[in-house]
Write a protein that holds these residues in place. Structure first.
Motif, short mmCIF file in Angstrom:
data_model
loop_
_atom_site.label_atom_id
_atom_site.label_comp_id
_atom_site.label_asym_id
_atom_site.label_seq_id
_atom_site.Cartn_x
_atom_site.Cartn_y
_atom_site.Cartn_z
N GLY A 193 0.76 -1.18 0.05
CA GLY A 193 0.04 -0.02 -0.01
C GLY A 193 0.69 1.32 0.08
O GLY A 193 0.62 2.34 -0.63
N ARG A 247 2.32 1.78 -3.23
CA ARG A 247 1.16 2.27 -4.49
C ARG A 247 1.11 3.82 -4.08
O ARG A 247 0.93 4.63 -5.04
N CYS A 298 3.72 3.03 -7.87
CA CYS A 298 3.73 1.52 -8.17
C CYS A 298 2.25 1.27 -8.33
O CYS A 298 1.20 1.45 -7.59
N ARG A 299 2.14 0.26 -9.42
CA ARG A 299 0.60 -0.11 -9.64
C ARG A 299 0.74 -1.76 -9.72
O ARG A 299 1.63 -2.18 -10.69
N PHE A 300 0.21 -2.52 -8.74
CA PHE A 300 0.16 -3.90 -8.53
C PHE A 300 -1.22 -4.38 -8.82
O PHE A 300 -2.10 -3.98 -8.00
N ASP A 301 -1.50 -5.22 -9.76
CA ASP A 301 -2.49 -6.03 -9.97
C ASP A 301 -2.30 -7.62 -9.62
O ASP A 301 -1.92 -8.33 -10.18
N ALA A 345 4.69 -1.08 -12.74
CA ALA A 345 3.56 -1.94 -12.78
C ALA A 345 3.97 -3.36 -12.90
O ALA A 345 4.78 -4.00 -13.28
#
Length: 257
Positions: free
Chosen positions: A67, A70, A75-78, A221
């Protein structure tokens, strides 16, 4: 970040270095906060209770850390697809291994996982005590790994292992290393299925050969998706060949994290 900031290389480069420092400091502070409690509680708690507590703390700690990445570090984490595995019982979870962040991302979503970790990480003063409290398994010797993981699976845990044995050098041009048979042996001895995960990153940050002091290329990402689940293998050698082919085929798919 604005397009104007991106167009000015120095400020954006400064931000990337600042984000790297913030990320490392956040991880160190989270580990240090739990370290004395892990030292104090492990000898006095019943082993099973201590392991369950240790795994829950790791999950929530890494979820907080992600968190922060992000929020502060572009940072973008899926990775929410992993949640589907939470209540599906014992299994061996295998994945490709492009980055040091891989285990962090996986364990942040699953409350009862046992990771197979490198010996030097288990011996690290920052990570060792929390890892031992959680019942994580040192990656040597091989027979020890198989027996310890079989025991954890029989107790209801899920085992996470990167069958390449190390991070993939040259990712993403080189998608995966040759696999060891350890994951197949564990699943075969325990009679549990093997669930594959595919990990993809927009950058080789913290991959094999990436110096810790080198800043990431932001925004970073990452995505983890579920791939095929295999029945308990009967022939570990043949299964390992099949597993490697499956990972290579999945990583060759034209997807964007």
């Amino acid at each position: 970040m604005s397009a104007r900031l991106r167009s000015t290389s120095l400020p954006w480069g400064v931000y990337e270095h600042l984000a790297m420092v913030l990320g490392f400091c956040a991880l160190a502070l989270l580990c240090l906060a739990w370290l004395p409690l892990a030292f104090a509680l492990r000898p006095v708690l019943p082993q099973r209770l201590g392991q369950r507590l240790g795994r829950r703390v790791v999950m929530h700690g890494f979820r907080l850390y992600i968190g922060l990445l992000r929020l502060l570090c572009a940072c973008r984490f899926d990775i929410e697809a992993i949640d589907a595995l939470r209540d599906q019982g014992p299994m061996v979870i295998v994945a490709n291994h492009p980055s040091l962040l891989d285990a962090v991302l996986i364990t942040s979503r699953l409350p009862n996982v046992v990771c197979v970790m490198k010996a030097e990480v288990m011996d690290n003063p920052l990570f060792g005590a929390p890892a031992r409290m959680a019942g994580y398994v040192r990656n040597e010797p091989p027979l020890h790994v198989v027996l310890r993981c079989r025991e954890a699976l029989r107790q209801g845990a899920q085992v996470v292992i990167f069958p390449e044995g190390t991070r993939t050098p040259g990712y993403p041009a080189n998608p995966v290393n040759p696999l060891s048979r350890t994951a197949a042996l564990i699943a075969s001895r325990a009679g549990v299925p093997v669930q594959t995960l595919i990990i993809e990153f927009s950058s080789p940050y913290l991959g094999k050969g990436w110096p810790l002091q080198r800043a990431p290329r932001l925004p970073l990402a990452g995505r983890i998706r579920l791939a095929q689940r295999f029945e308990p293998p009967r022939d570990p050698r043949a299964f390992t060949t099949e597993l490697e082919a499956h990972l290579r085929a999945e990583l060759a798919r034209p997807t964007t994290p």
